[in-house]
Design a protein around this motif. Structure first.
Motif, PDB file in Angstrom:
ATOM      1  N   ARG A   5       0.935  -1.250   0.105  1.00 52.79           N
ATOM      2  CA  ARG A   5       0.313  -0.102  -0.075  1.00 52.79           C
ATOM      3  C   ARG A   5       1.071   1.102  -0.397  1.00 52.79           C
ATOM      4  NH1 ARG A   5      -5.621   0.565   4.226  1.00 52.79           N
ATOM      5  NH2 ARG A   5      -5.973   2.124   2.849  1.00 52.79           N
ATOM      6  N   SER A   6       1.944   1.005   0.589  1.00 51.30           N
ATOM      7  CA  SER A   6       2.618   2.525   0.558  1.00 51.30           C
ATOM      8  C   SER A   6       3.243   2.373  -0.160  1.00 51.30           C
ATOM      9  CB  SER A   6       3.689   2.580   2.034  1.00 51.30           C
ATOM     10  OG  SER A   6       4.908   1.328   1.776  1.00 51.30           O
ATOM     11  N   LYS A   7       4.078   1.929  -0.690  1.00 52.15           N
ATOM     12  CA  LYS A   7       4.579   1.526  -2.571  1.00 52.15           C
ATOM     13  C   LYS A   7       3.216   1.946  -3.648  1.00 52.15           C
ATOM     14  CE  LYS A   7       8.160  -1.546  -2.023  1.00 52.15           C
ATOM     15  NZ  LYS A   7       9.592  -1.050  -2.046  1.00 52.15           N
ATOM     16  N   ASP A   8       2.368   1.646  -3.721  1.00 51.33           N
ATOM     17  CA  ASP A   8       1.250   2.324  -3.810  1.00 51.33           C
ATOM     18  C   ASP A   8       1.193   3.976  -4.133  1.00 51.33           C
ATOM     19  OD1 ASP A   8       1.042  -0.851  -5.022  1.00 51.33           O
ATOM     20  OD2 ASP A   8      -0.951  -0.657  -4.369  1.00 51.33           O
ATOM     21  N   ARG A  11       4.066   5.613  -6.017  1.00 48.86           N
ATOM     22  CA  ARG A  11       4.183   5.797  -7.070  1.00 48.86           C
ATOM     23  C   ARG A  11       3.121   6.249  -7.421  1.00 48.86           C
ATOM     24  NH1 ARG A  11       5.810  -0.098  -6.695  1.00 48.86           N
ATOM     25  NH2 ARG A  11       3.696  -0.532  -6.173  1.00 48.86           N
ATOM     26  N   LEU A  12       1.966   6.603  -7.039  1.00 53.62           N
ATOM     27  CA  LEU A  12       0.932   8.164  -7.498  1.00 53.62           C
ATOM     28  C   LEU A  12       1.241   8.982  -7.390  1.00 53.62           C
ATOM     29  CD1 LEU A  12      -2.112   8.946  -7.516  1.00 53.62           C
ATOM     30  CD2 LEU A  12      -2.044   8.508  -4.978  1.00 53.62           C
ATOM     31  N   TRP A  13       2.419   9.033  -5.971  1.00 44.44           N
ATOM     32  CA  TRP A  13       3.336  10.611  -5.446  1.00 44.44           C
ATOM     33  C   TRP A  13       3.343  10.800  -7.129  1.00 44.44           C
ATOM     34  CZ3 TRP A  13       3.219  15.513  -4.988  1.00 44.44           C
ATOM     35  CH2 TRP A  13       4.626  15.667  -5.352  1.00 44.44           C
ATOM     36  N   LEU A  14       4.435  10.139  -7.772  1.00 47.01           N
ATOM     37  CA  LEU A  14       5.579   9.811  -8.500  1.00 47.01           C
ATOM     38  C   LEU A  14       4.809  10.038  -9.789  1.00 47.01           C
ATOM     39  CD1 LEU A  14       8.100   7.279  -7.613  1.00 47.01           C
ATOM     40  CD2 LEU A  14       8.291  10.017  -7.335  1.00 47.01           C
ATOM     41  N   LYS A  15       3.863   9.521 -10.116  1.00 48.30           N
ATOM     42  CA  LYS A  15       2.702  10.066 -11.484  1.00 48.30           C
ATOM     43  C   LYS A  15       2.040  11.614 -11.288  1.00 48.30           C
ATOM     44  CE  LYS A  15       2.073   5.002 -11.535  1.00 48.30           C
ATOM     45  NZ  LYS A  15       1.675   3.887 -12.684  1.00 48.30           N
ATOM     46  N   VAL A  16       1.446  11.482  -9.862  1.00 49.69           N
ATOM     47  CA  VAL A  16       1.398  13.232  -9.658  1.00 49.69           C
ATOM     48  C   VAL A  16       2.086  13.691 -10.305  1.00 49.69           C
ATOM     49  CG1 VAL A  16       0.214  14.529  -8.059  1.00 49.69           C
ATOM     50  CG2 VAL A  16      -0.815  13.099  -8.225  1.00 49.69           C
ATOM     51  N   LEU A  17       3.269  14.154  -9.254  1.00 48.62           N
ATOM     52  CA  LEU A  17       3.488  15.037  -9.776  1.00 48.62           C
ATOM     53  C   LEU A  17       5.213  14.998 -11.309  1.00 48.62           C
ATOM     54  CD1 LEU A  17       6.797  16.867  -8.536  1.00 48.62           C
ATOM     55  CD2 LEU A  17       7.911  14.954  -7.593  1.00 48.62           C
ATOM     56  N   LYS A  18       5.097  13.594 -12.078  1.00 51.32           N
ATOM     57  CA  LYS A  18       5.497  13.668 -13.064  1.00 51.32           C
ATOM     58  C   LYS A  18       4.273  14.417 -14.646  1.00 51.32           C
ATOM     59  CE  LYS A  18       6.450  10.220 -17.075  1.00 51.32           C
ATOM     60  NZ  LYS A  18       6.534   8.832 -17.399  1.00 51.32           N
ATOM     61  N   ALA A  19       2.645  14.187 -13.595  1.00 51.46           N
ATOM     62  CA  ALA A  19       2.428  14.977 -14.412  1.00 51.46           C
ATOM     63  C   ALA A  19       1.751  16.050 -13.882  1.00 51.46           C
ATOM     64  CB  ALA A  19       0.586  14.320 -14.381  1.00 51.46           C
ATOM     65  N   THR A  20       1.906  16.781 -12.734  1.00 53.64           N
ATOM     66  CA  THR A  20       2.010  18.303 -13.137  1.00 53.64           C
ATOM     67  C   THR A  20       3.318  18.279 -13.167  1.00 53.64           C
ATOM     68  OG1 THR A  20       0.909  17.422 -10.470  1.00 53.64           O
ATOM     69  CG2 THR A  20       2.723  19.526 -10.575  1.00 53.64           C
ATOM     70  N   ARG A  21       4.579  18.669 -13.328  1.00 57.98           N
ATOM     71  CA  ARG A  21       5.656  19.014 -14.392  1.00 57.98           C
ATOM     72  C   ARG A  21       4.980  19.154 -15.451  1.00 57.98           C
ATOM     73  NH1 ARG A  21      10.357  16.141 -10.803  1.00 57.98           N
ATOM     74  NH2 ARG A  21      10.261  17.504  -8.933  1.00 57.98           N
TER      75      ARG A  21
END
Length: 152
Positions: A5-8, A11-21
């Motif tokens: 769950r914490s790894k998910d 991964r969610l945070w990294l995807k949000v960050l990538k999309a935001t950038r």
């Protein structure tokens, strides 16, 4: 100990960050090409469009969550362009209030309409049913962190 769950969530945070950038980069480029302006200038005009009576420079910095020094140069360029006017604050020799001019209001309306269309296009692959769910989830994270920040 890390869980699935914490790894998910990571991964969610990294995807949000990538999309935001990616979205921010696209907006910056669109503003540069279509309006010969910058995202910080757009942000200042957006803040002032919500306060048509104007804001003191310190208030504007607070709304934008940046230092007074960062805002000063941006405001100067907007004044030079005729989009913002500066006026003295009665009773406070050091303070000035800034607000959009009529030309600034019209220009921001043009930019804001284009900005909305860009965002709509960038997010058109997100299923309509998921837009509100994602928005609510991100809002919950932001509210929680804001509340925890106030408690410190």
């Amino acid at each position: 100990m890390q869980t699935d769950r914490s790894k998910d969530r990571l991964r969610l945070w990294l995807k949000v960050l990538k999309a935001t950038r990616a979205v921010e980069s696209e907006i910056r480029e669109n503003l540069r090409q279509e309006f010969t302006t910058t995202l910080p200038r757009f942000d200042v005009m957006a803040a002032l469009s919500q306060h048509l009576d104007g804001l003191k420079m310190s208030e504007l910095s607070g709304v934008l969550k940046v230092s007074n020094g960062n805002v000063t140069g941006i405001v100067e360029r907007l004044v030079d362009d005729g989009h913002v006017q500066r006026e003295k604050v009665p009773g406070d020799r050091r303070a000035s209030r800034v607000r959009l001019t009529e030309a600034g209001i019209a220009e921001f309306a043009r930019q804001a309409a284009a900005h909305e269309a860009w965002i709509d296009q960038m997010f058109d692959s997100v299923p309509e049913a998921e837009v509100q769910t994602l928005s609510d989830a991100l809002d919950q994270v932001a509210r929680r962190l804001e509340n925890e920040g106030r408690d410190r």
